[in-house]
Motif scaffolding. Structure first.
Motif, mmCIF file in Angstrom:
data_model
loop_
_atom_site.group_PDB
_atom_site.id
_atom_site.type_symbol
_atom_site.label_atom_id
_atom_site.label_comp_id
_atom_site.label_asym_id
_atom_site.label_seq_id
_atom_site.Cartn_x
_atom_site.Cartn_y
_atom_site.Cartn_z
ATOM 1 N N ALA A 104 5.362 -6.071 0.909
ATOM 2 C CA ALA A 104 5.022 -7.394 1.439
ATOM 3 C C ALA A 104 5.915 -7.733 2.625
ATOM 4 O O ALA A 104 7.107 -7.421 2.622
ATOM 5 N N ARG A 138 -5.059 -6.567 2.459
ATOM 6 C CA ARG A 138 -4.434 -5.683 1.472
ATOM 7 C C ARG A 138 -5.475 -5.066 0.543
ATOM 8 O O ARG A 138 -5.441 -3.865 0.249
ATOM 9 N N ASP A 156 2.134 -4.276 4.452
ATOM 10 C CA ASP A 156 1.604 -5.392 5.226
ATOM 11 C C ASP A 156 1.774 -5.190 6.730
ATOM 12 O O ASP A 156 0.936 -5.634 7.519
ATOM 13 N N THR A 204 -1.062 -11.091 -6.381
ATOM 14 C CA THR A 204 -0.433 -10.577 -5.170
ATOM 15 C C THR A 204 0.980 -10.092 -5.391
ATOM 16 O O THR A 204 1.620 -9.643 -4.465
ATOM 17 N N GLU A 261 4.366 -6.188 -5.629
ATOM 18 C CA GLU A 261 5.384 -5.580 -4.791
ATOM 19 C C GLU A 261 6.512 -4.947 -5.596
ATOM 20 O O GLU A 261 7.225 -4.083 -5.107
ATOM 21 N N ASP A 275 10.511 -9.048 -0.026
ATOM 22 C CA ASP A 275 9.578 -9.703 0.872
ATOM 23 C C ASP A 275 10.217 -9.785 2.253
ATOM 24 O O ASP A 275 10.948 -10.716 2.576
#
Length: 476
Positions: free
Chosen positions: A29, A45, A75, A406, A409, A425
């Protein structure tokens, strides 16, 4: 549409994939990637992840692997690839994306958006308006008319103009109702053709589509993105265009990586065309629904002449409903479906940070082809898959809930052949790490690298694009 989540479960399920394989996908991410009011990053994604997983699945099958390779969706790579046509440079020159008459215009009662990148579409728009090729003259004339009047008149003349609608207004439209009733990915087994025995592949990188011939009859932009992805994965992709309709040079350069390019008049040289069809494993079409049926390119007709073929179709509005035979582009679907009103407002429309309907649908189309090949190798049957930009828009506006599904990750592991990166992130600080350069017959190209990553798979295309229509219309 209810029940659709942001992870790839929905896309993978629509493709008919085994739900257990989704565990092979991890995400890197990056804050700031594809920022928008709508969940564009989540859509991107899901589409890229499903495509990479379909490639890994077919690669495992053909490579004799005991486990499907792991997939990483970064990403940064995805955001860069979804804007590939904007990142392209040719000998340092920035690309031409939209022509002066392709834009929003105020009307007497709201807004319309026109698409006039191609000369024939520009000519039809000007013919309807009765004005010269001048931005001020076009603007003055459009300001005199209602949005609905412009939409209908321009379409009737073969041009492209769409009135701005809010999501609520679009939901009440007959075409929107027809679109919402369809699956995101339409899949059909056409006959009982014998199972295809795909020869094994053994190479580094692992190329799931190696040895397969793909006849590319697509234009702008979703179809070419799909076939560009298939050539990344080893397919022999031959794009064929009518000689009287040249492709826009920068658009061709962006989507032409790995492909060969030929021109062919399907009416005048039917014999050559039939020879191409007879040896094609996959046929991908991107013209408006019905436009190619007279050449025997409906899925059923193709299956009758080439048992075992996979036929993939993409359109703007879907092959059904009152707009089923209309031309369209990503920018126009954004305007009709309410996306432009959400990203801006009804008083001042906006746009997504990328042509995400085109790119997202393109990766889903490639995934659908790959999954059809996998299913075909096990069960037989000619296959048809079909997608529409308007259906992808429906998913984006009404189906994806930000935040749900979502957080995949965590737990990314380094995989052979892939730099998985840090699971934190991070910030998307620009496209630089996902851009590359190469010399080509078109000049020195800077371009976006492919976002489809799986362990052991390819990291780049084998060849740069060639000049449009520069090669013979036959298989090598």
């Amino acid at each position: 549409m209810t029940g659709i989540t942001t992870d790839i479960n929905t896309a993978w399920g629509e493709l008919g994939g085994d739900p257990a394989l989704v565990s092979r996908v991890s995400t890197v991410a990056r804050r700031g990637a594809l920022e928008a009011r709508l969940p564009v990053r989540e859509l991107a994604r899901a589409c890229v992840g499903a495509c990479a997983l379909a490639a890994a699945e077919l690669g495992a099958l053909r490579g004799g692997l005991t486990e499907v390779p792991g997939v990483v969706v970064d990403d940064g790579a995805v955001a860069t690839a979804f804007r590939s046509e904007r990142h392209l440079t040719v000998d340092g020159r920035a690309p031409v994306t939209f022509a002066p008459l392709s834009r929003f215009w105020r009307t007497a009662d709201g807004w319309v958006r026109t698409h006039a990148n191609y000369p024939h579409h520009r000519a039809r728009l000007l013919e309807v308006l009765g004005v010269p090729d001048d931005v001020d003259a076009v603007g003055a004339e459009l300001a005199r008319r209602s949005s609905a009047e412009i939409e209908e008149a321009v379409y009737a003349a073969g041009g492209l103009a769409v009135a701005l609608r809010t999501p609520k207004e679009w939901a009440a439209h007959e075409q929107a109702v027809a679109v919402a009733e369809r699956p995101l990915v339409e899949r059909e087994r056409l006959d009982g053709a014998h199972a295809r025995e795909l020869p094994p592949v053994d190479g580094s990188p692992l190329l799931p589509a190696e040895g397969l011939r793909v006849l590319d009859l697509t234009r702008v932009l979703a179809g070419p993105v799909a076939t560009r992805t298939l050539t990344l994965l080893g397919a022999d992709v031959l794009r064929v265009d009518p000689p009287q309709l040249p492709e826009l040079p920068d658009q061709h350069a962006d989507t032409g990586f790995g492909k060969r390019s030929a021109t062919l008049d399907l009416t005048a040289d039917r014999r050559t065309f039939e020879e191409l069809l007879a040896a094609a494993d996959v046929v991908v079409t991107g013209y408006r629904p019905g436009a190619l049926d007279r050449f025997g390119l409906s899925p059923q007709a193709l299956a009758e002449r080439r048992p075992g073929v996979v036929v993939a179709q993409v359109s703007a509005w879907g092959a059904y409903g009152p707009w089923g035979d209309r031309r369209g582009f990503d920018s126009l679907v954004q305007v009709a479906s309410g996306i432009a009103a959400v990203e801006g407002s009804a008083e001042q429309p906006g746009a997504l940070p990328a042509q995400a309907l085109d790119h997202g649908t393109g990766y889903l189309l490639a995934a659908a082809v790959l999954r059809a090949l996998t299913e075909q190798s096990r069960e037989g049957g000619s296959r048809s898959v079909r997608l529409a930009l308007a259906r992808t828009a429906e998913w984006l506006v009404h189906g994806i809930e930000v935040g749900e599904g979502t957080e995949a990750e965590a737990g990314i592991e380094d995989m052979e052949g892939i730099e998985a990166g840090d699971a934190e992130d991070e910030a998307y600080e620009g496209p630089g790490p996902w851009l590359a350069e190469t010399d080509s017959a078109l000049g020195r190209l800077r371009y976006a690298l492919p976002p489809v990553f799986f362990a052991g798979g390819p990291a780049n295309w084998a060849r740069p694009p060639v000049p449009w229509g520069s090669q013979p219309a036959h298989w090598v």
